[in-house]
Design an enzyme around this catalytic site. Sequence first.
Site, short mmCIF file in Angstrom:
data_model
loop_
_atom_site.label_atom_id
_atom_site.label_comp_id
_atom_site.label_asym_id
_atom_site.label_seq_id
_atom_site.Cartn_x
_atom_site.Cartn_y
_atom_site.Cartn_z
N GLU A 135 33.49 35.56 30.40
CA GLU A 135 32.38 36.50 30.39
C GLU A 135 31.29 36.10 29.40
OE1 GLU A 135 32.31 41.29 30.09
OE2 GLU A 135 34.19 40.30 30.59
N ASP A 136 31.72 35.63 28.24
CA ASP A 136 30.78 35.40 27.14
C ASP A 136 30.42 33.94 26.90
OD1 ASP A 136 30.89 38.09 26.77
OD2 ASP A 136 32.24 38.05 25.05
N ASP A 175 51.90 76.94 17.83
CA ASP A 175 52.86 75.84 17.95
C ASP A 175 52.20 74.49 17.69
OD1 ASP A 175 51.37 76.25 20.22
OD2 ASP A 175 52.91 75.55 21.59
N HIS A 181 38.78 39.66 17.64
CA HIS A 181 39.07 40.67 18.67
C HIS A 181 40.17 40.19 19.63
CE1 HIS A 181 38.67 43.61 21.84
NE2 HIS A 181 38.21 42.70 22.69
N HIS A 207 40.65 36.39 27.17
CA HIS A 207 40.17 37.37 28.13
C HIS A 207 38.65 37.53 28.17
CE1 HIS A 207 40.20 40.25 24.68
NE2 HIS A 207 39.26 40.87 25.37
N ASP A 264 42.89 45.73 25.06
CA ASP A 264 41.47 45.42 24.76
C ASP A 264 40.72 46.71 24.42
OD1 ASP A 264 38.92 44.09 24.80
OD2 ASP A 264 38.64 44.80 26.85
#
Length: 736
Positions: free
Chosen positions: A99-100, A282, A71, A95, A162
């Site tokens: 967080e993880d 259109d 990712h 990034h 992301d």
Amino acid sequence: MEPAAPIPVTGSGVFQPPVSSILPLDFARLKALVAAYLRAEDVGRIEAAYHFSADAHQGQIRKSGEPYISHPVAVAEILAGWKLDGQALCAALLHDVMEDTHISKAEIAERFGRTTAELVDGVSKLDKIEFQSHEEAQAENFRKMLLAMASDLRVILIKLADRLHNMRTLDHMRPDKRRRIARETQEIHAPIANRLGLNSLYRELQELAFTHRYPMRFAVLSKAILAARGNRREVVGKILHAIEERLPQWSIQAEVRGREKHLYSIYRKMVEKHLSFSQVLDIYGFRVIVPDIQTCYRALGALHALYKPVPGKFKDYIAIPKGNGYQSLHTTLIGPFGTPVEVQIRTHEMNHIAESGVASHWLYKEDEKTLTELQHKTHSWLQSLLELQNTSGDSSEFLEHVKVDLFPGEVYAFTPKGKIFALPRGATVVDFAYAVHTDVGNRCVAGRINGELMPLRTELHNGDQIEIITAAHASPNPAWLSYVRTGKARAQIRHFLKNAQQEEASTLGERLLNQALRPHGLTLGQVSTFAWDRFLREFSLPSRKELMTDIGLGKRLPAIVARRLAEIQDVESGRADVVKPKPAGAILIRGTEGVAVQLARCCRPIPGDPIVGIIRKGQGLEVHMHDCPQARKLRSERDRWIDVEWEAATDRLFDVTLKLLTQNVRGVLAKVANAIAEQECNIQNVSTDGEQGPYSTIYITLQVTHRLHLAKVIRGMRNIPEVVRINRLKADQKAV
């Protein structure tokens, strides 16, 4: 960012990574992309960030079964397509590590520099903070992200990349989560991409969000498009051939492209205009790309000579670019068989900017002279985000204001000196005033639109010239919030009213507390510093002003505060427990106090009426007539009742509604109006019940200064022979 899936383990508990060849292939492709435009040392730093991130995410897999590192690599690859710098690409690869994983911001700063660490921190969510709801958490996340973006635009570019990759791989999520993420993308991420001029990204995010939010509608519309494609292929080919043949006849070298409209734009048109698919003609458009601006206008003439243009469907975004820097000529032509054909005419440079927006010419220079017009506009918008943050009460309010401003401007209005302001459709004179300057908005009282004096709520149209009229003592009205359209106007009005309410509430709080202290034999001036300091510590209040504001807004009861202050004072001074009470005295009401003191709309008291005050939590002091049914319902909460009296003199006018039963004869209304005018009284509104018969009912709203003034008016009307009965009404139209 999506949460990592559970780690697969064998029976022995040893991690077994899924079989995948995506990692080396993906990074090799990324490395080739960045090597084409970055220096060797930058490529080396990006490779180091890849290995660092891969180690940090080791053992984590995505819902699709791929290693999680795939990712960040995909996100970095999207950014490399926009040719972002090495710091942004390193941040993209890192990034999710804060967080993880156990990696800290300090560790990232030490290894890859402070700038990269700030970028990673700006993108990271606030998962470790407890929020009361998912909506509150999302609002706070976006607030943090948008403010980080204001200091460095690369934060939002990483976040958008992301989100794009997550939307491309959303199929592995639960249906309810897919719909929630798709809605969020549609409401926030896609409009931000559009605001930054990233049109390709904007369209793809919209299309992906539509796919996952309304899968059945997407499937039905896709099938209809496929069926229509075959039917209309001949018409499209004929138009394309005609355009390619006509332009060289006018000595115009151009690249002509036929394009099919995106499904979501067709769906939105069907919803907004209440059309069926067969009525949307259109669905195809054409793009004509020419060498320079002069040729754009020549090409427009050639096409208008080929097919008749639809009146009112021409837009010149070259002379007046959109807020995101987009430039192009738009026209709609009547093609063969009456088919409407949309055509966009632009230069190669305009086409490049239209697809890549602010990322199309990426510069990081301190000198503003080097910035292009597009970057100036983006910079101004980012600065407005900081201003919105300063004036918004909380994250949810901030997000609401930003969402309002994310939708593209549809109305272009001018100042008398010719400066252009782009505003959303439905914007009013007040929105324009705040767009010019906050102080102009706060002091505006009217506006001249094309030289004609108009009220503040008047909606603006393209090409209007606006002159704002201000007054030194004017201030925002809460009613403005019901019709303003821009986030800046809404935020500034709320900010002004909130500050005004706090000032008024603080003054009222002092009066209420002083009154509550009287039975304890004290006044505010007699309370010692020791008592104040101890009280503020006990209740964790930062200052006396904060306490007074809370009392004025009804968040704290003055009687309870007074009792505790008196207890602390007694302990300090050694006074006797029983102090001879002094009369408390009533709070004097002028009727002009503002938002902290409100006259109840249920009974509309006026000076001279017997009144009682009730402290309403968060609203301040509400003044009712003593026999008001609404006030009687609150008898059980006697600690919230306050003695109030009218001040002797007031210069305010008060609305009163009278119900008159009169004989249904000619000229009676004129006689009533004349009697009112003789008592120097204003008439605000007149209405009748419309019934035919010997009698009719007339409702008249008057402006009076006090109860005696009203009595004189009623006495004058009673002298009219045709007036049978007069009743004073409440706001709900029931007789008092």
